[in-house]
Scaffold this active site. Structure first.
Site, short mmCIF file in Angstrom:
data_model
loop_
_atom_site.label_atom_id
_atom_site.label_comp_id
_atom_site.label_asym_id
_atom_site.label_seq_id
_atom_site.Cartn_x
_atom_site.Cartn_y
_atom_site.Cartn_z
N TYR A 39 58.79 0.49 -5.06
CA TYR A 39 59.85 0.77 -5.18
C TYR A 39 60.20 1.68 -6.63
CZ TYR A 39 60.88 -2.36 -9.16
OH TYR A 39 61.02 -3.18 -10.40
N ARG A 58 56.02 8.67 -10.31
CA ARG A 58 55.56 7.25 -10.43
C ARG A 58 55.86 6.47 -8.94
NH1 ARG A 58 58.37 3.08 -14.30
NH2 ARG A 58 60.02 3.74 -12.92
N ARG A 107 51.95 -10.73 11.32
CA ARG A 107 51.59 -11.30 9.95
C ARG A 107 49.94 -11.60 10.08
NH1 ARG A 107 50.29 -15.39 6.85
NH2 ARG A 107 51.40 -15.45 4.79
N HIS A 109 46.93 -10.55 6.75
CA HIS A 109 46.81 -10.18 5.29
C HIS A 109 46.11 -8.66 5.47
CE1 HIS A 109 47.72 -14.12 4.02
NE2 HIS A 109 47.45 -13.95 2.67
N LYS A 156 54.13 -0.11 -9.35
CA LYS A 156 55.56 -0.54 -9.32
C LYS A 156 56.04 -1.21 -7.95
CE LYS A 156 60.49 0.62 -10.72
NZ LYS A 156 60.47 -0.17 -11.82
N GLU A 188 54.32 -6.19 -22.16
CA GLU A 188 55.56 -5.66 -22.17
C GLU A 188 56.61 -7.03 -21.72
OE1 GLU A 188 55.67 -3.12 -18.45
OE2 GLU A 188 54.33 -4.69 -17.40
N LEU A 212 53.43 -1.79 -16.69
CA LEU A 212 54.06 -0.66 -16.11
C LEU A 212 54.72 0.47 -17.15
CD1 LEU A 212 55.27 0.47 -13.18
CD2 LEU A 212 57.35 -0.94 -13.70
#
Length: 288
Positions: A39, A58, A107, A109, A156, A188, A212
């Site tokens: 996102y 980004r 589902r 992995h 991100k 951070e 990030l």
């Protein structure tokens, strides 16, 4: 600050514009099941996207890092952001949220077959209230916390449980933010970059996989140069943060704000410092 989202606002979902309250995804979407998604958030001031190129760059880097291919070019992302703004004529400022998941699949992995699964692309627009007089002029409070997140923080991703737990630690401690450390060195905050000032020099941790890199990282470096503030990127120890003359944080929604109390003790004079004031002035000028 991000006020409650308006369910009657217009969202984007997989090529269509729909009422946000009516937007639906499958429970088998890998973004929902695994947090297998990326996102970004573009701040918009008076209808104009701010540093959009940095946010979209980004977004593209993060998508590439985890192997999601949307087929979208930069111009198409820009067009989507502007189209969303045109359909949501919000007064004042807002935030454009973009999210891309690997798509809907059984589902498992392992990545699904790219030929059979299309990424889910979602976007929404929310009102945005800029930080007010109190945090800008009186500052914020923070505590230190070990950084327990994974080792690919430069991506991100929506897999934000570590960040959520860090923010909740701040809430439960009655402070505004946390300052995280990994192996004794600054990383951070819960959802922001952290900056330290010592002897007039602005210090920032390296732009590596442990943080990030916020779009405001490059912006603050530019503002420091414009203001004649020496700027240094290097590992910063926990002791250096504790003895800092000033501490600041930056993010899309918080812009740049001073931290004046750290672990219950005043930072410097206990008031927003001179370097912050100069960078704040530059930030406001950039927005204007």
């Amino acid at each position: 600050m991000i006020p409650d989202v308006d369910n009657d606002s217009i969202a984007y979902l997989n090529g269509e514009f729909v009422r946000l309250g009516d937007a639906k995804i499958s429970v088998l979407d890998r973004g929902f099941i695994f947090g297998d998604s990326i996102y970004d958030v573009v701040p918009v001031y008076n209808g104009k996207p701010f540093r959009m190129e940095g946010h979209l760059a980004r977004l593209e880097r993060s998508l590439k890092s985890i192997g999601i291919q949307t087929g979208m070019q930069r111009a198409q992302w820009e067009s989507l952001v502007r189209d969303m703004l045109a359909r949501n004529t919000l007064p004042g400022n807002c935030l454009v949220y973009l999210q891309v998941t690997r798509g809907v699949a059984k589902r498992d992995h392992a990545f699904p077959d790219k030929a059979k699964v299309k990424p889910t692309i979602f976007g929404m627009v929310s009102p945005f209230v800029r930080p007010g007089k109190a945090p800008r002029e009186q500052g914020l409070t923070a505590i230190s916390l070990p950084d327990i997140r994974w080792l690919r923080c430069e991506i991100k991703t929506t897999s934000l449980l570590g960040n959520v737990l860090a923010k909740q630690a701040a809430v439960e401690a009655g402070v505004d933010e946390v300052v995280q450390f990994r192996d004794g060195y600054l990383s951070e905050g819960s959802s922001c970059n952290i900056w330290v000032v010592k002897n007039g020099t602005l210090l920032a941790p390296p732009r590596d996989n442990l943080i990030l890199e916020g779009v405001r990282y490059a912006l603050l470096a530019e503002l420091a140069e414009d203001a004649g503030v020496p700027f240094e990127v290097r590992p910063i120890t926990e002791q250096e943060v504790a003895q800092a003359d000033e501490i600041m944080l930056t993010s899309a929604s918080k812009e740049v704000l001073p931290i004046v109390t750290y672990n219950g003790k005043p930072v410097g004079t206990g008031r927003p410092g001179e370097i912050y004031a100069r960078l704040r002035t530059g930030y406001d000028r950039a927005v204007e």
